[in-house]
Design an enzyme around this catalytic site. Structure first.
Site, PDB file in Angstrom:
ATOM      1  N   CYS A  45       0.844  -1.208   0.000  1.00  0.00           N
ATOM      2  CA  CYS A  45       0.000   0.000   0.000  1.00  0.00           C
ATOM      3  C   CYS A  45       0.876   1.254   0.000  1.00  0.00           C
ATOM      4  O   CYS A  45       1.496   1.585   1.019  1.00  0.00           O
ATOM      5  CB  CYS A  45      -0.925  -0.020   1.214  1.00  0.00           C
ATOM      6  SG  CYS A  45      -1.799   1.522   1.534  1.00  0.00           S
ATOM      7  N   CYS A  48      -0.125   4.055   2.442  1.00  0.00           N
ATOM      8  CA  CYS A  48       0.241   3.707   3.819  1.00  0.00           C
ATOM      9  C   CYS A  48       1.635   4.236   4.143  1.00  0.00           C
ATOM     10  O   CYS A  48       1.895   4.682   5.273  1.00  0.00           O
ATOM     11  CB  CYS A  48       0.218   2.189   4.016  1.00  0.00           C
ATOM     12  SG  CYS A  48      -1.411   1.430   3.798  1.00  0.00           S
TER      13      CYS A  48
END
Length: 301
Positions: A45, A48
């Site tokens: 991700c 993230c």
């Protein structure tokens, strides 16, 4: 040497990685002492990787008012499913053992700081509302849904957008046997908010209430199971019937037995139903804590 006054806590205290087994201690218990931000992330991700440093910086600057717990969703898929993590990154904010806020996506550090200040500030003008929310939650937990509903309604008169009061009132209406009123309240909440605390617990409870119509006669289902213990469809229907009658432990026992006999039965239906029961009960409920441990022991044995 003079003592160091108001020294900031070290990173090991403020920031840690956790998992499903330690979630109760690292998040629920810890949030009784300080605000806990739970960062759900994954290696793949990219947003993230942008958000986590901002979270860490905001928590350090809060100097003990908040902590950060990081959960890798790929390694904790059961916990992510239970908390309805639908996109990454997702952050839930826990206070006094309960989820009180949350957001998705990479947001700037300044916004994270605002969230921390809003929930962790001392002596704010919201102290009366906070106290009333705590009292209403205690009443609801004690089974006095009628008084809790009245108190939540009073809070909403003072602040019509208070999320915990809206969710609490819907929960009280469910316990009072008013699912239509609870659903009407939830329908007024933007769809994107319903999947996040504090509304996700109400949504799960409504889902369970809707399943009650599909539940069969418990005695007939028990007879089928006595005749054939491997009749997993009957066990599943019995779990629905028991849950509809308020017997969460009985429902949980049947679902765990399905998993013991066939872990992947009916596209993992038993585990998914357990997760729905956990969501409806709430992360701090004794049922959730006990049966989540049993589920983890079974899945990771």
């Amino acid at each position: 040497m003079e003592p160091i006054i108001n020294a900031a806590p070290d990173d090991k205290t403020l920031i840690k990685d956790s998992d499903e087994r330690a979630f109760a201690q690292d998040v629920i218990d810890a949030s009784q002492e300080a605000l806990v931000l739970v960062d759900f992330w994954a290696d793949w991700c990219q947003p993230c990787k942008q958000l986590t440093p901002a979270l860490e910086a905001a928590v350090r600057k809060a100097r003990g008012k908040a902590r950060l717990v990081k959960i890798n969703v790929d390694q904790n898929q059961g916990l992510a499913a239970q908390l309805r993590i639908q996109s990454l990154p997702t952050v839930y904010v826990f206070k006094d053992g309960r989820p009180v806020d949350g957001f998705q996506g990479a947001v700037p550090e300044s916004q994270i700081t605002q969230i921390i200040d809003a929930h962790a500030s001392e002596g704010s003008g919201n102290d009366q509302i906070e106290a009333a929310l705590d009292q209403a939650a205690q009443l609801l937990d004690a089974g006095d849904a009628e008084t809790a509903a009245a108190l939540y309604a009073q809070i909403l008169q003072a602040d019509g957008e208070e999320k915990r009061a809206l969710a609490g009132l819907a929960q009280a209406q469910l316990k009072l046997g008013q699912p239509d009123e609870a659903r009407a309240l939830l329908d007024a909440v933007p769809e994107a908010e319903r999947a996040k605390p504090p509304f996700s617990q109400v949504q799960a409870a409504l889902d369970l209430a809707a399943q009650a119509t599909a539940a069969g006669d418990p005695q007939a289902l028990k007879a089928r199971i006595e005749k054939d213990p491997d009749d997993l469809a009957a066990r599943y229907d019995l779990a629905l019937a028991l849950a509809a009658a308020g017997d969460r432990a009985g429902a949980g026992d049947q679902l765990l037995e399905i998993l013991r006999r066939d872990r992947s039965w009916n596209d993992d239906a038993a585990r998914k139903q357990l997760v729905t029961l956990f969501e409806a009960a709430g992360p701090t409920d004794s049922f959730t804590l006990e049966y989540r441990r049993a589920l983890s022991s079974l899945l990771f044995a």
